[in-house]
Motif scaffolding. Structure first.
Motif, PDB file in Angstrom:
ATOM      1  N   THR A 114     -48.958 -70.255  40.726  1.00 32.16           N
ATOM      2  CA  THR A 114     -49.535 -68.652  41.140  1.00 32.16           C
ATOM      3  C   THR A 114     -50.854 -68.803  40.822  1.00 32.16           C
ATOM      4  O   THR A 114     -51.415 -67.916  41.661  1.00 32.16           O
ATOM      5  N   ARG A 115     -51.205 -70.152  40.899  1.00 28.71           N
ATOM      6  CA  ARG A 115     -52.788 -70.228  41.043  1.00 28.71           C
ATOM      7  C   ARG A 115     -53.565 -71.385  42.161  1.00 28.71           C
ATOM      8  O   ARG A 115     -55.028 -71.708  42.669  1.00 28.71           O
ATOM      9  N   THR A 119     -55.911 -67.262  46.529  1.00 28.22           N
ATOM     10  CA  THR A 119     -55.001 -65.408  46.752  1.00 28.22           C
ATOM     11  C   THR A 119     -55.752 -64.446  48.335  1.00 28.22           C
ATOM     12  O   THR A 119     -57.302 -65.054  47.828  1.00 28.22           O
ATOM     13  N   GLU A 121     -57.306 -61.632  48.955  1.00 27.60           N
ATOM     14  CA  GLU A 121     -57.701 -60.719  48.669  1.00 27.60           C
ATOM     15  C   GLU A 121     -59.453 -60.915  49.415  1.00 27.60           C
ATOM     16  O   GLU A 121     -60.039 -60.879  49.559  1.00 27.60           O
ATOM     17  N   GLU A 206     -47.981 -64.543  52.631  1.00 25.43           N
ATOM     18  CA  GLU A 206     -48.632 -63.572  51.730  1.00 25.43           C
ATOM     19  C   GLU A 206     -48.271 -62.264  51.859  1.00 25.43           C
ATOM     20  O   GLU A 206     -48.618 -61.020  50.932  1.00 25.43           O
TER      21      GLU A 206
END
Length: 542
Positions: A114-115, A119, A121, A206
């Motif tokens: 997940t890292r 991400t 944003e 995404e």
């Protein structure tokens, strides 16, 4: 991230630009220095001597992915050594040399999938997540950045339109892969705006994200005022008089952004709807400080800021009611406009002003009422409203044409202050006794002339000084010869020229009487020898 990261990123940038050949970094060195790599840390391409012991159970990398853009599982992280081809932009191989991705200058290694990567944003300038929304004030545009996968393209859609952004391939000084959004909507009213970011090619699955900006008007306890002298409130000031304006700003330190200056403008009869400069009458333009009157300097105390402005009213304003506004120069921008609510919740301070018309009046002393005897001192007073620079007079009678003028005379009485009191312009002329001795007995016309709104005479005698005159000239091409004409005809010719539509001079006409000197003695009653003799009489000679 370890302290050497900033240096490593600079080296990474040089690699990416082809300026420096691949080599070991300051962190991982050829002499086998053991550098412990933390979870989520950036690693430069070409580094050796790195300790991946924290990833003994495996981990994931970003920027170096499989052909399907999924993260690579590190099966033996403690023995990883990464190499980079000599030319930037070429492909390099992943840790197991089995997959190829676009060349990068660094990558992220982490313990869970997940890292990996960045991400998608919205973040601030330091890379901190903004979540799904933020609140700002009217006129305050926040800095908003889009964080995403390095080298990937995203479309950002706002009410201002759509714009495509490419996330930089190298991180910033904080290790963030982001780019500032420059197509934000206009934030000049209280409402909510939505921003959407969509990947152009969604290799990473995404999807799109949305963000809201709520715009509010801030209410603060800042009070502005505009004050006028008492005479201005009663309409005693005339167009052309100097008027002192002043005001204050209470709790000005609470203003956000800070108040640094005050600007002025005026609205009213036959003026531009958005207001005009007090000095030039040119329309003001919102945001353009040069079109306003000012800046007016603030005098600052602990609790308030005050200001004063001496308005050298040139007389270009017609008689009537006007509104004078005082507005603040905030954060280097002038937030003006008739009745608008400013960015900090402050409305323009204003006050009403009534300007009376320019005028001229004549007065004689009560003891003579304008009647003089040959040989008397001849004098008269005038009151010229509107602060004229000059007043001219004409004395017209039987075979008599005399003119005179007075300039730069005192407009104020001894107890008046410039700008605070409406000047009455009371002054006058005095002729010595020899003057009236040359005048024949009879009635004379006394005409006082005011230069009007343009502050210059449009009608003037052929002798522009003092003394005899015989003709009248004008600025609009007309003239009149007066020599040999009856006095009533001469006075009427002067009046008609001043009343011409092309002339804005003002005049007032009155009578002045010259009498021949006389003396009378009252009759003496019968007197006995020894009585006192009293002789009484009258004369018109002063």
């Amino acid at each position: 991230m370890r302290k050497t990261t900033f240096v490593l990123l600079i080296i990474a940038a040089l690699f990416a630009a082809g300026i420096v050949s691949p080599a070991v970094s300051a962190a991982g060195t050829a002499d086998g220095k053991d550098v412990l790599i933390e979870d989520g840390e950036y690693v430069l391409i070409g580094e050796t001597g790195l300790n991946f012991s924290k990833f003994a159970d495996g981990g994931y990398t970003s920027l170096m992915g499989n052909k399907d853009a999924s993260p690579i599982d590190i099966s033996n992280p403690s023995s990883v050594s990464i190499s980079l081809f000599n030319q930037p932009g070429e492909y390099f191989r992943s840790m197991d040399n089995s997959n190829i991705v676009m060349g990068m200058s660094c990558f992220v290694i982490s313990k869970d999938d997940t890292r990996y990567g960045c991400t998608l944003e919205f973040v601030d300038k330091d890379g901190n997540s903004l979540g799904s929304s933020l609140t700002t004030l009217i006129g305050k545009t926040p800095e908003i950045y889009l964080q995403g996968k390095p080298g990937y393209s995203y479309d950002v859609i706002t009410s201002s339109g759509s714009k495509r952004y490419i996330i930089p391939r190298t991180p910033d000084y904080n290790g963030n892969f982001k780019i500032e959004i420059t197509n934000l909507p206009s934030l000049d009213s209280a409402q909510t705006h939505t921003i959407t970011a969509e990947p152009v090619s969604d290799f990473w699955n995404e999807g799109s994200i949305s963000f809201s900006i709520r715009v509010e008007a801030k209410t603060i306890n800042v009070k502005m005022s505009v004050e006028l002298p008492a005479d201005a409130k009663t309409g005693i000031f005339a167009s052309g008089d100097v008027i002192k304006l002043k005001g204050s700003i209470e709790n000005f330190k609470d203003a956000d952004p800070a108040i640094t200056n005050v600007y002025l403008y005026i609205t009213g009869r036959n003026l531009d709807a958005n207001g005009v400069s007090l000095e030039t009458k040119a329309p003001v333009i919102d945001g353009n400080a040069g079109t306003f009157t000012g800046p007016v300097e603030l005098k600052i105390t602990e609790k308030e800021a005050t200001w004063e402005y001496l308005w050298e009213n040139t007389g270009e304003f017609e008689p009537g009611t006007y509104t004078i506004y005082a507005v603040a120069a905030l954060d280097g921008r002038q937030l003006f406009g008739q009745g608008k609510v400013l960015e900090n919740g402050l409305t323009p301070a204003s006050t009403e002003l009534y300007l009376s018309d320019k005028s001229i009046h004549v007065k004689f002393a009560e003891e003579n009422g304008g009647t003089f005897t040959q040989g008397d001192v001849v004098y008269s007073y005038w009151s010229a409203r509107g602060s004229p620079d000059e007043v001219r007079w004409y004395i017209i009678g039987p075979n008599f044409l005399e003119t005179g003028f007075e300039e730069k005379f005192s407009l104020y009485t001894a107890d008046q202050k410039k700008g605070e009191n409406a000047p009455q312009g009371v002054w006058g002329f005095v002729y010595d006794r020899y003057f009236s001795e040359t005048m024949d007995p009879g009635n004379y016309y006394l005409v006082y002339q005011h230069p009007g709104h343009n502050r210059e005479f449009d009608v003037f005698p052929d002798n522009t000084g003092n003394g005899y005159f015989s003709a009248l000239d004008t600025t609009f091409g007309e003239s009149a010869s007066l020599a040999g004409r009856p006095s009533s005809n001469c006075a009427e010719a002067l009046r008609q020229l001043i009343d011409n539509i092309l002339c804005d001079d003002l005049c007032v006409i009155t009578d002045l009487t010259i009498e021949a000197p006389w003396i009378s003695v009252e009759q003496v009653d019968n007197l006995a020898i020894g009585d006192k003799l009293k002789i009484k009489g009258k004369t018109n000679y002063a």
